[in-house]
Design a protein around this motif. Structure first.
Motif, PDB file in Angstrom:
ATOM      1  N   CYS A   1      43.409  50.106  49.307  1.00  0.00           N
ATOM      2  CA  CYS A   1      44.612  49.724  48.569  1.00  0.00           C
ATOM      3  C   CYS A   1      44.242  48.833  47.398  1.00  0.00           C
ATOM      4  CB  CYS A   1      45.590  48.956  49.481  1.00  0.00           C
ATOM      5  SG  CYS A   1      46.577  50.017  50.554  1.00  0.00           S
ATOM      6  N   ASN A   2      45.050  48.871  46.370  1.00  0.00           N
ATOM      7  CA  ASN A   2      44.858  47.976  45.237  1.00  0.00           C
ATOM      8  C   ASN A   2      45.246  46.566  45.677  1.00  0.00           C
ATOM      9  OD1 ASN A   2      44.843  46.571  42.852  1.00  0.00           O
ATOM     10  ND2 ASN A   2      46.278  47.908  41.781  1.00  0.00           N
ATOM     11  N   PRO A   3      44.279  45.649  45.805  1.00  0.00           N
ATOM     12  CA  PRO A   3      44.606  44.302  46.286  1.00  0.00           C
ATOM     13  C   PRO A   3      45.216  43.416  45.207  1.00  0.00           C
ATOM     14  CG  PRO A   3      42.274  44.442  45.817  1.00  0.00           C
ATOM     15  CD  PRO A   3      42.842  45.815  45.554  1.00  0.00           C
ATOM     16  N   GLY A   4      45.284  43.926  43.981  1.00  0.00           N
ATOM     17  CA  GLY A   4      45.795  43.123  42.870  1.00  0.00           C
ATOM     18  C   GLY A   4      44.683  42.287  42.276  1.00  0.00           C
ATOM     19  N   ASP A   5      44.671  42.169  40.941  1.00  0.00           N
ATOM     20  CA  ASP A   5      43.642  41.357  40.301  1.00  0.00           C
ATOM     21  C   ASP A   5      44.157  39.932  40.103  1.00  0.00           C
ATOM     22  OD1 ASP A   5      45.411  41.487  38.179  1.00  0.00           O
ATOM     23  OD2 ASP A   5      44.228  42.944  37.045  1.00  0.00           O
ATOM     24  N   GLY A   6      43.349  39.105  39.434  1.00  0.00           N
ATOM     25  CA  GLY A   6      43.697  37.699  39.283  1.00  0.00           C
ATOM     26  C   GLY A   6      44.693  37.412  38.175  1.00  0.00           C
ATOM     27  N   GLU A   7      45.005  38.423  37.362  1.00  0.00           N
ATOM     28  CA  GLU A   7      45.931  38.209  36.252  1.00  0.00           C
ATOM     29  C   GLU A   7      47.334  37.910  36.778  1.00  0.00           C
ATOM     30  OE1 GLU A   7      47.506  40.480  32.198  1.00  0.00           O
ATOM     31  OE2 GLU A   7      46.015  41.410  33.493  1.00  0.00           O
ATOM     32  N   GLY A   8      47.890  36.807  36.331  1.00  0.00           N
ATOM     33  CA  GLY A   8      49.234  36.431  36.739  1.00  0.00           C
ATOM     34  C   GLY A   8      49.308  35.775  38.102  1.00  0.00           C
ATOM     35  N   ALA A   9      48.167  35.590  38.762  1.00  0.00           N
ATOM     36  CA  ALA A   9      48.178  34.940  40.079  1.00  0.00           C
ATOM     37  C   ALA A   9      48.528  33.460  39.932  1.00  0.00           C
ATOM     38  CB  ALA A   9      46.816  35.092  40.751  1.00  0.00           C
ATOM     39  N   ASP A  10      49.363  32.971  40.809  1.00  0.00           N
ATOM     40  CA  ASP A  10      49.796  31.577  40.775  1.00  0.00           C
ATOM     41  C   ASP A  10      48.681  30.685  41.307  1.00  0.00           C
ATOM     42  OD1 ASP A  10      51.005  29.133  40.941  1.00  0.00           O
ATOM     43  OD2 ASP A  10      52.713  29.785  42.144  1.00  0.00           O
ATOM     44  N   PRO A  11      48.123  29.785  40.488  1.00  0.00           N
ATOM     45  CA  PRO A  11      47.031  28.930  40.952  1.00  0.00           C
ATOM     46  C   PRO A  11      47.458  27.958  42.050  1.00  0.00           C
ATOM     47  CG  PRO A  11      47.788  28.234  38.781  1.00  0.00           C
ATOM     48  CD  PRO A  11      48.467  29.537  39.086  1.00  0.00           C
ATOM     49  N   TRP A  12      48.784  27.729  42.187  1.00  0.00           N
ATOM     50  CA  TRP A  12      49.275  26.845  43.241  1.00  0.00           C
ATOM     51  C   TRP A  12      49.251  27.532  44.605  1.00  0.00           C
ATOM     52  CZ3 TRP A  12      49.849  21.809  42.791  1.00  0.00           C
ATOM     53  CH2 TRP A  12      50.083  21.263  41.530  1.00  0.00           C
ATOM     54  N   THR A  13      49.587  28.808  44.622  1.00  0.00           N
ATOM     55  CA  THR A  13      49.726  29.506  45.894  1.00  0.00           C
ATOM     56  C   THR A  13      48.596  30.488  46.166  1.00  0.00           C
ATOM     57  OG1 THR A  13      51.091  31.226  44.854  1.00  0.00           O
ATOM     58  CG2 THR A  13      52.243  29.334  45.798  1.00  0.00           C
ATOM     59  N   SER A  14      47.606  30.569  45.287  1.00  0.00           N
ATOM     60  CA  SER A  14      46.504  31.497  45.487  1.00  0.00           C
ATOM     61  C   SER A  14      45.281  31.015  44.727  1.00  0.00           C
ATOM     62  CB  SER A  14      46.902  32.904  45.030  1.00  0.00           C
ATOM     63  OG  SER A  14      47.194  32.896  43.638  1.00  0.00           O
ATOM     64  N   ASN A  15      44.214  31.750  44.897  1.00  0.00           N
ATOM     65  CA  ASN A  15      42.962  31.453  44.212  1.00  0.00           C
ATOM     66  C   ASN A  15      42.670  32.609  43.252  1.00  0.00           C
ATOM     67  OD1 ASN A  15      40.249  31.160  43.455  1.00  0.00           O
ATOM     68  ND2 ASN A  15      39.715  30.157  45.370  1.00  0.00           N
ATOM     69  N   PRO A  16      43.079  32.488  41.979  1.00  0.00           N
ATOM     70  CA  PRO A  16      42.923  33.603  41.030  1.00  0.00           C
ATOM     71  C   PRO A  16      41.498  34.131  40.923  1.00  0.00           C
ATOM     72  CG  PRO A  16      44.355  31.923  40.110  1.00  0.00           C
ATOM     73  CD  PRO A  16      43.772  31.342  41.372  1.00  0.00           C
ATOM     74  N   LYS A  17      40.501  33.244  40.943  1.00  0.00           N
ATOM     75  CA  LYS A  17      39.112  33.698  40.818  1.00  0.00           C
ATOM     76  C   LYS A  17      38.692  34.522  42.031  1.00  0.00           C
ATOM     77  CE  LYS A  17      37.384  30.028  37.780  1.00  0.00           C
ATOM     78  NZ  LYS A  17      36.411  28.924  37.635  1.00  0.00           N
ATOM     79  N   LYS A  18      39.121  34.073  43.201  1.00  0.00           N
ATOM     80  CA  LYS A  18      38.800  34.793  44.426  1.00  0.00           C
ATOM     81  C   LYS A  18      39.475  36.167  44.442  1.00  0.00           C
ATOM     82  CE  LYS A  18      39.472  34.479  49.438  1.00  0.00           C
ATOM     83  NZ  LYS A  18      40.060  33.655  50.529  1.00  0.00           N
ATOM     84  N   ILE A  19      40.730  36.207  43.997  1.00  0.00           N
ATOM     85  CA  ILE A  19      41.484  37.459  43.956  1.00  0.00           C
ATOM     86  C   ILE A  19      40.855  38.430  42.965  1.00  0.00           C
ATOM     87  CG2 ILE A  19      43.688  38.480  43.269  1.00  0.00           C
ATOM     88  CD1 ILE A  19      45.045  35.987  44.412  1.00  0.00           C
TER      89      ILE A  19
END
Length: 272
Positions: free
Chosen positions: A116-134
């Motif tokens: 599945c497409n896990p989604g990339d880091g673009e637009g990821a909320d740095p408060w509720t997720s880790n954009p670099k990890k995503i």
């Protein structure tokens, strides 16, 4: 005579001091709760099930079915690779993409991708997720493997048979029939010269004659429920297929007869 000064009682302090202490305590408690909630949310936002799919199941299923039983022209390969890029780009976050490769044996396919497409880091909320990890997860688990498959598209493993219908039948049973996909969008892209060639029915002998197909053993042997599935054919041009009239009409009839939804029959650039 000793002086007796006035005895001072214990001061209770200014009432504003207590107000400030209470307010400060409230702020600290609220901040603690807020950051605790953010940490919990961050953990949950990265939770994915098997094959990076949402735990409740994929939001859609897109299957790319590639016929490599014969070589294709270099320009056709480039066209097909571009088609593949567009197909992948249209798969939303949470959508499942699978890649199957046809073999010469009826119903025997090679599944080279199922993620599945896990989604990339673009637009990821740095408060509720880790954009670099995503972003790293998306690149390593989804984007990079698909780029490798893209580069291999058009590489032929020649075979004496081309059981396209049996391949579609197997894909429906193995992939689209998954209960987790009930009610979800399903798309099938078939990249092939569209020349069915088996012992049950061969277009090299009968041409794209649907009446001949219906009288053959292949009609019941390769019957497949395409209900709720959008089908698009990406047809390679060969000298052999160019001589056979009515290929688009044949496959359109076959899809409708099996209750599928034909999106398009597109001839790719080039001829082999």
């Amino acid at each position: 005579m000793a002086r007796h000064g006035r005895r001072r009682g214990r001061s209770s302090g200014s009432p504003w001091t207590w107000v400030a202490i209470v307010l400060l305590g409230g702020v600290i408690a609220a901040a603690s709760g807020f950051f605790g909630w953010k940490l919990i949310s961050a953990d949950k936002s990265d939770e994915l099930g098997e094959d990076y799919c949402p735990k409740g199941g994929p939001t859609s299923n897109t299957v790319f079915f590639l016929d490599t039983t014969d070589p294709i022209a270099p320009v056709t390969r480039i066209d097909l690779q571009n088609q593949f890029k567009r197909i992948v780009a249209d798969v939303e976050k949470g959508g499942l993409i699978e890649v199957y490769v046809l073999t010469g044996n009826e119903g025997e396919l090679r599944r080279t991708f199922h993620v599945c497409n896990p989604g990339d880091g673009e637009g990821a909320d740095p408060w509720t997720s880790n954009p670099k990890k995503i972003q790293k997860r998306w690149e390593e688990a989804f984007n990079k493997p698909l780029r490798e498959i893209e580069g291999q598209i058009g590489t032929a493993n020649e075979s004496e048979r081309s059981p396209i219908m049996a391949g579609v039948q197997r894909i429906v049973v193995d992939s689209f029939a998954d209960p987790k996909l009930e009610g979800q969008p399903k798309s099938l892209f078939v990249a092939s010269d569209m020349l069915e060639h088996t012992d049950s029915f061969s277009m090299y002998k009968s041409g794209a004659n649907y009446e001949a197909f219906e009288k053959s053993a292949a009609r019941d042997r390769f019957r497949v429920p395409l209900d709720g599935i959008d089908v698009k054919f990406l047809a390679f041009q060969r000298e052999a297929s160019a001589k056979i009239e009515g290929l688009p009409e044949f496959w359109a009839t076959w899809v409708v007869a099996n209750h599928g939804n034909l999106i398009d029959y597109e001839r790719l650039t080039g001829i082999k």
